[in-house]
Design an enzyme around this catalytic site. Structure first.
Site, short mmCIF file in Angstrom:
data_model
loop_
_atom_site.label_atom_id
_atom_site.label_comp_id
_atom_site.label_asym_id
_atom_site.label_seq_id
_atom_site.Cartn_x
_atom_site.Cartn_y
_atom_site.Cartn_z
N GLN A 1 -16.82 34.00 12.15
CA GLN A 1 -17.04 35.05 11.16
C GLN A 1 -16.16 36.28 11.36
O GLN A 1 -15.95 37.04 10.41
CB GLN A 1 -18.52 35.45 11.17
CG GLN A 1 -19.43 34.34 10.71
CD GLN A 1 -20.88 34.77 10.67
OE1 GLN A 1 -21.60 34.64 11.65
NE2 GLN A 1 -21.32 35.28 9.55
N GLU B 1 -30.87 38.54 16.06
CA GLU B 1 -30.30 38.97 14.78
C GLU B 1 -31.40 39.55 13.88
O GLU B 1 -32.47 38.98 13.78
CB GLU B 1 -29.66 37.80 14.00
CG GLU B 1 -28.37 37.29 14.58
CD GLU B 1 -27.75 36.20 13.72
OE1 GLU B 1 -28.00 36.16 12.49
OE2 GLU B 1 -27.06 35.34 14.29
N GLU C 1 -29.34 28.98 15.63
CA GLU C 1 -29.96 28.47 14.40
C GLU C 1 -29.68 26.99 14.14
O GLU C 1 -29.05 26.61 13.13
CB GLU C 1 -29.52 29.31 13.20
CG GLU C 1 -29.89 30.78 13.32
CD GLU C 1 -29.74 31.56 12.04
OE1 GLU C 1 -29.21 31.00 11.05
OE2 GLU C 1 -30.16 32.71 12.00
N TRP D 1 -27.72 42.52 13.33
CA TRP D 1 -26.71 41.70 12.66
C TRP D 1 -26.21 42.49 11.46
O TRP D 1 -26.96 42.74 10.53
CB TRP D 1 -27.26 40.36 12.17
CG TRP D 1 -26.15 39.56 11.57
CD1 TRP D 1 -25.73 39.55 10.28
CD2 TRP D 1 -25.24 38.71 12.30
NE1 TRP D 1 -24.63 38.74 10.13
CE2 TRP D 1 -24.30 38.22 11.35
CE3 TRP D 1 -25.12 38.30 13.63
CZ2 TRP D 1 -23.28 37.36 11.70
CZ3 TRP D 1 -24.09 37.46 13.98
CH2 TRP D 1 -23.18 36.98 13.01
N TYR E 1 -35.00 37.57 9.28
CA TYR E 1 -34.51 38.31 8.11
C TYR E 1 -35.64 38.60 7.13
O TYR E 1 -35.75 39.71 6.61
CB TYR E 1 -33.35 37.56 7.45
CG TYR E 1 -32.10 37.63 8.30
CD1 TYR E 1 -31.82 36.67 9.27
CD2 TYR E 1 -31.23 38.72 8.19
CE1 TYR E 1 -30.72 36.76 10.10
CE2 TYR E 1 -30.11 38.83 9.01
CZ TYR E 1 -29.87 37.85 9.96
OH TYR E 1 -28.77 37.96 10.79
N ASN F 1 -33.96 35.08 15.38
CA ASN F 1 -33.25 35.66 14.23
C ASN F 1 -34.25 35.79 13.10
O ASN F 1 -34.83 34.78 12.66
CB ASN F 1 -32.09 34.76 13.78
CG ASN F 1 -30.93 34.78 14.75
OD1 ASN F 1 -30.97 35.48 15.75
ND2 ASN F 1 -29.88 34.02 14.46
N HIS G 1 -22.10 28.54 17.51
CA HIS G 1 -22.50 29.24 16.28
C HIS G 1 -21.77 28.58 15.11
O HIS G 1 -21.01 29.21 14.39
CB HIS G 1 -22.16 30.73 16.37
CG HIS G 1 -22.95 31.60 15.43
ND1 HIS G 1 -23.68 32.70 15.84
CD2 HIS G 1 -23.12 31.53 14.09
CE1 HIS G 1 -24.25 33.27 14.78
NE2 HIS G 1 -23.93 32.60 13.72
N ARG H 1 -23.65 40.53 21.57
CA ARG H 1 -23.82 39.08 21.44
C ARG H 1 -22.68 38.53 20.61
O ARG H 1 -22.48 38.95 19.47
CB ARG H 1 -25.16 38.75 20.79
CG ARG H 1 -25.35 37.28 20.43
CD ARG H 1 -26.69 37.03 19.75
NE ARG H 1 -26.86 35.63 19.40
CZ ARG H 1 -26.98 35.19 18.15
NH1 ARG H 1 -26.95 36.05 17.13
NH2 ARG H 1 -27.12 33.90 17.90
N1 LIG Z 1 -26.88 34.72 6.05
N2 LIG Z 1 -26.78 35.44 6.77
C1 LIG Z 1 -26.68 36.43 7.76
C2 LIG Z 1 -26.64 35.80 9.17
C3 LIG Z 1 -25.38 34.94 9.37
O1 LIG Z 1 -24.21 35.71 9.10
C4 LIG Z 1 -25.40 34.50 10.83
O2 LIG Z 1 -24.18 33.83 11.18
C5 LIG Z 1 -26.55 33.52 11.06
O3 LIG Z 1 -26.74 33.39 12.46
C6 LIG Z 1 -27.84 33.95 10.38
O4 LIG Z 1 -27.93 33.70 9.03
C7 LIG Z 1 -27.87 34.95 9.40
#
Ligand SMILES: N#[N+]C[C@@H]1[C@@H](O)[C@H](O)[C@@H](O)[C@@H]2O[C@H]12
Length: 457
Positions: free
Chosen positions: A31, A365, A177, A411, A301, A299, A132, A88
């Protein structure tokens, strides 16, 4: 950082977190790193998936991302400016083993060496995620996580990473995840590798967990002392107990029970029976998977809101969820359309400490996407600041209720490649202008800096 307004939290009514509470931020390799072909990195399933027309918004890829591979010293400086205790990050497996097996790529190892040394130089504790989502494409060509051998390759990779970084990295999490890897990647197909085969997604989930267990064994044998796994968990809100139990099983218990209890939940085994005979579970697997861990990464949300509805087809991300509808929640939404319901975090943490006692928790997260705008060098992201404030208060309530919560990692540190959403969704507390790579700490970052400084709200 340019002159920014500072946040002076009022003394009165400050919520203090426990002494030693770890404050930090989180990211992931694919990412933010970019440098997709630099220094011997091999292709991952996300390099392939993002190049598949229609899979990622506007054909965005992680080729450049935040160029963190080259700009990590600046990013570590920003972490220091924010006073973060920990960072992290994930390691790009294909940067270490371009084909997912065999000898390590020294230039890949060198990058993480430099990053860890930069963090240590800034007094920031590294927290490593080994996987990841960026599986080496070569392994996917051999079946990916539906192939049991991938679990063995993962443990070999874990051992390589510990041998290089174990003298400076204390906290290791194996997977991020696995629910997403298995059910977004192999059932619904909305994530890499984009397969829509629910009948194999349960085998993928099992082999991910087997990889976790084998990696824990390898890390422990090499001397690691703080090992965990990160799960995306969601409390399920419903007026229908059966519907709630189905989704709780397919989202939460399908991973929590094997890792922390050494068994798959019977109701999930039964419900998935329409897809699989579970013959991929071999004798001894669950003993391996339930190797003791030292930390559970959470994690969070938002909760899932469900109801029972006769005739409802299964949600593609929850194979076996026939008869369950997902009506959405009556709550404010983030730019992802996710409900803002901080109480769900308290509920989740208290549930975990009650149902799975004895494993310390860390929020690995929590954060929110909002449509940010840079105005005169500032980003007034009030929505994100409010989201974070509410969730920190929810986390504090869980601690007050007796939950052994060790830390909170927001996050994300940076706006970044948001998987199928590409770069159009921004989760960072630091804004990234992808045209110039300029970093701009948002108001939420400046607020978070004060929270960290005061160890409270
Ligand atoms: N979508 N969304 C935000 C975030 C994503 O960017 C992360 O890589 C994952 O670990 C988790 O899903 C959460």
């Amino acid at each position: 950082m340019s002159a920014q307004k500072s946040y002076n939290l009022q003394d009165s009514g400050v919520l203090r977190f426990p002494e030693g509470f770890v404050w930090g931020a989180a990211t992931a390799a694919y990412q933010i790193e970019g440098a997709a072909r630099d220094d011997g990195r091999g292709p991952s399933i996300w390099d392939t998936f993002s190049r598949t027309p229609g899979k990622v918004h506007a054909g965005h890829t992680g080729d450049v991302a935040c160029d963190h591979y080259h700009r990590y010293p600046e990013d570590v400086r920003i972490m220091g400016d924010l006073g973060l205790h920990a960072y992290r990050f994930s390691i790009s497996w294909p940067r270490i083993q371009p084909d997912g097996a065999g000898p390590a790529n020294p230039r890949g190892l060198d990058f993480y060496d430099r990053l860890v040394d930069e963090l240590q130089g800034g007094g920031i504790t590294p927290i490593v995620t080994l996987y990841h989502w960026d599986l080496p494409q070569t392994l996917e060509d051999r079946g990916g996580w539906t192939n049991r051998e991938t679990a063995e390759r993962f443990a070999e990779y874990a051992a390589i990473m510990y041998s290089r970084l174990g003298d400076r990295v204390e906290t290791w999490t194996t997977l991020n995840e696995p629910w997403c890897s298995a059910f977004l990647g192999y059932a619904s197909g909305i994530h890499a590798p984009g397969r829509t085969e629910p009948e194999v997604s349960f085998a993928a989930a099992h082999h991910l967990l087997l990889g976790h267990g084998l990696a824990v064994q390898a890390l422990r044998a090499a001397g690691a002392s703080q090992i965990g796994i990160t799960l995306n968990l969601a409390p399920v809100l419903s007026d229908d107990a059966e519907a709630a139990s189905i989704v709780d099983g397919l989202q939460n218990r399908i991973f929590l029970d094997p890792v922390l209890r050494g068994e798959y939940p019977a109701d999930v085994v039964e419900r998935a029976g329409r897809f699989t005979d579970w013959s991929f579970v071999k004798d001894g697997d669950l003993e391996i998977i339930s190797q003791p861990i030292d930390l559970l990464g959470v994690n969070y949300y938002n909760p899932q809101t469900v109801t029972g509805r006769a005739g409802e087809p299964a949600n593609p991300v929850y194979p076996g969820s026939e008869g369950v509808a997902f009506p959405g929640a009556d709550a404010p939404k983030t730019a992802m359309g996710w409900p803002v319901q901080p109480f769900g975090l308290t509920d989740l943490l208290v549930r975990l400490s009650h149902d799975y006692p004895g494993t310390p928790l860390i929020i690995t997260e929590n954060g929110a996407a909002f449509d940010d705008v840079v105005e005169d060098g500032q980003v007034h992201d009030v929505g994100r600041l409010s989201y974070l404030d509410g969730h920190l208060r929810a986390a504090h309530a869980a601690i007050e209720a007796g939950v052994d919560l060790r830390g909170y990692l927001v996050w994300s540190l940076l706006d970044n490649f948001e998987w199928a959403e590409g770069y159009r969704k921004r989760f960072g507390v630091v804004h990234v202008d992808y045209n110039t790579q300029r970093r701009t700490p948002k108001d939420s970052a400046l607020w978070y800096r004060e929270v960290v400084r005061r160890n409270g709200l």
